[in-house]
Design a protein around this motif. Structure first.
Motif, PDB file in Angstrom:
ATOM      1  N   ALA A 290       4.720  -7.002  -0.392  1.00 15.97           N
ATOM      2  CA  ALA A 290       4.650  -8.390   0.097  1.00 15.97           C
ATOM      3  C   ALA A 290       5.653  -8.611   1.222  1.00 15.97           C
ATOM      4  CB  ALA A 290       4.911  -9.363  -1.052  1.00 15.97           C
ATOM      5  N   THR A 294       4.945  -9.556   5.186  1.00 14.00           N
ATOM      6  CA  THR A 294       5.613 -10.751   5.712  1.00 14.00           C
ATOM      7  C   THR A 294       6.437 -10.407   6.948  1.00 14.00           C
ATOM      8  OG1 THR A 294       5.728 -11.740   3.511  1.00 14.00           O
ATOM      9  CG2 THR A 294       7.200 -12.626   5.167  1.00 14.00           C
ATOM     10  N   LEU A 399      -2.563 -11.218   0.444  1.00 13.83           N
ATOM     11  CA  LEU A 399      -1.165 -11.535   0.726  1.00 13.83           C
ATOM     12  C   LEU A 399      -1.122 -12.575   1.846  1.00 13.83           C
ATOM     13  CD1 LEU A 399       0.870  -8.207   0.531  1.00 13.83           C
ATOM     14  CD2 LEU A 399       1.396 -10.374  -0.630  1.00 13.83           C
ATOM     15  N   GLY A 402       3.260 -13.930   2.202  1.00  9.55           N
ATOM     16  CA  GLY A 402       4.083 -13.222   1.230  1.00  9.55           C
ATOM     17  C   GLY A 402       3.737 -13.458  -0.224  1.00  9.55           C
ATOM     18  N   LYS A 403       2.660 -14.203  -0.495  1.00 12.21           N
ATOM     19  CA  LYS A 403       2.263 -14.474  -1.880  1.00 12.21           C
ATOM     20  C   LYS A 403       0.873 -13.893  -2.158  1.00 12.21           C
ATOM     21  CE  LYS A 403       4.888 -18.798  -2.298  1.00 12.21           C
ATOM     22  NZ  LYS A 403       4.799 -20.255  -2.579  1.00 12.21           N
ATOM     23  N   TYR A 404       0.736 -13.319  -3.354  1.00 15.60           N
ATOM     24  CA  TYR A 404      -0.553 -12.773  -3.755  1.00 15.60           C
ATOM     25  C   TYR A 404      -1.439 -13.917  -4.259  1.00 15.60           C
ATOM     26  CZ  TYR A 404       1.406  -8.029  -3.553  1.00 15.60           C
ATOM     27  OH  TYR A 404       1.978  -6.854  -3.145  1.00 15.60           O
TER      28      TYR A 404
END
Length: 421
Positions: A290, A294, A399, A402-404
């Motif tokens: 992640a 990012t 992603l 930065g978040k799944y």
């Protein structure tokens, strides 16, 4: 015992292709019963060379804690202390060092030590080696995260009688991935027509490529490139350029965390930004990726996941497990770690269902029962005759910043619309 020996003899020829050495099968542990108030379960993992194995080990230790101690969860397994009337489980770990040959030796050592079930081994080739040994000893295996379809296709190997896999295989993933691309075309007019794949040249990558080719054709996508690379490679500038030259709208990756990181950096350095980069398990699911995405400022990476921290509010048991895991590792639990967590949980559930620590009884319980899995979106696990979990245990995550985020399928667990580059 006579029935077991007859089965072993009939399967010996088929196993000769994958088993190491030519020794006679060793007997199952005498009686298989636990002693000293503990039940031993083996775990063969890649504990040398990367952080992945240590994260998988931490997830298994969380499972051990939940089974052995009382936790304030609406889940009998977690409320009770131990199994079989209070006996504790003990996980015996071994390191296969990402070598199928070492996996064979380490599995045999654990089986000689009397484990009543065995788990692992992350790398598909190593899982095949462990399963081959487990079959020789008549001990069931619960495989958490290995994805090669060959492990449960019913033709490649003959260890399905003792083998049980939690994770989606690469056939299941491929089907879902191409269904997702079709959804993007139909709903977002994405214009995705051409696809290519980069894959590591081992059992995992080879079978991912086979399934990619198969399902691309079934769903009507044009395959414009298939680029393999060796596990010893330390730079992917050439391979990245080859993929870019194909003109693919979407790129698939069958890569581990180190490889995927280098590919991502190489793609960015040559300004290659396809509409999506779809990843088979492995590296994409490693929570450390992640930060890689990012830092590169891209939102194009997507792949299958058993769960994501973004679902914590919707899955209280998963949230609890994730908190315990994060306290040990400093990061959220990823897909493979959650699947290895599940492998220990399911082994314990099978022992409890069998009412015994006898391997034959445990194996019968694994095949006969559906297991509660409140830590998964699917809430349950059920194995078919070849050992594959038939309750699709993965969703497509992307992603995004930065978040799944869960982007497919569209249901109560979807957390975001997809983002197309």
């Amino acid at each position: 015992m006579k029935k077991l020996l007859a089965f072993l003899i009939s399967g010996a020829l088929a196993l000769s292709m994958v088993a190491c050495g030519g020794s006679e099968p060793a007997p199952a542990p005498e009686g298989g019963e636990a002693s000293g108030g503990t039940v031993s379960i083996g775990a063969v993992l890649p504990l040398t060379g990367s952080s992945t194995g240590e994260y998988l080990k931490a997830a298994m230790e969380v499972a051990e804690d939940i089974i052995n101690n009382s936790h304030d969860l609406d889940w009998d397994l977690a409320k009770n202390e131990g199994i079989l009337g209070g006996q504790k489980i003990e996980i015996k770990f071994a390191d296969h060092q990402a070598s199928a040959e070492v996996a064979t030796t380490e599995a045999a050592n654990l089986l000689d030590a009397g484990v009543v079930a065995i788990t692992g081994a992350y790398n598909s080739g190593c899982s095949a080696s462990v399963a081959t040994q487990a079959l020789e000893y008549g001990v069931p295996m619960v495989c958490g995260s290995s994805s090669s379809a060959s492990l449960t296709d019913g033709t490649t190997y003959s260890f399905g009688s003792i083998f049980n896999r939690v994770a989606a295989n690469d056939a299941q993933e491929s089907d879902e991935f191409f269904e997702y691309l079709t959804y993007l075309n139909d709903t977002y007019d994405a214009g995705i027509k051409k696809v290519a794949i980069a894959w590591i040249n081992n059992s995992y990558g080879i079978h991912a490529d086979e399934m990619f080719q198969k399902y691309a054709a079934e769903y009507g996508f044009e395959v414009v490139g298939s680029v393999s690379y060796e596990s010893t490679s330390t730079s992917f500038d050439t391979e990245a350029a080859q993929i870019k030259a194909t003109g693919a709208d979407v790129v698939f990756q069958a890569s581990y965390i180190g490889d995927l990181t280098l590919f991502a950096q190489a793609y960015s350095s040559i300004e290659f930004f396809p509409k999506a980069i779809i990843c088979y398990c492995g590296g994409f699911q490693d929570a450390s990726f992640a930060k890689v995405a990012t830092d590169l400022g891209v939102n194009s990476y997507a792949g299958g996941q058993a769960c994501t921290a973004e679902l914590a509010d919707k899955l209280p048991v998963f949230s609890y497990v994730n908190d315990l895991y994060k306290a040990k590792t400093g990061q959220d639990i990823d897909g493979p770690a959650l699947e290895e967590f599940a492998s220990i949980i399911i082994a314990a559930q099978a022992i409890e269902a069998a009412g015994s620590a006898d391997p034959e009884a445990i194996n019968a319980a694994l095949k006969a029962n559906e297991f509660a899995a409140p830590y998964l979106i699917t809430q349950k696990v059920k194995f078919d005759e070849y050992g594959q979990n038939i309750v699709m245990p993965a969703v497509v995550t992307q992603l995004i910043d930065g978040k799944y985020e869960v982007v497919y399928p569209i249901n109560e667990f979807t957390t975001s619309d997809p983002v197309l580059e």
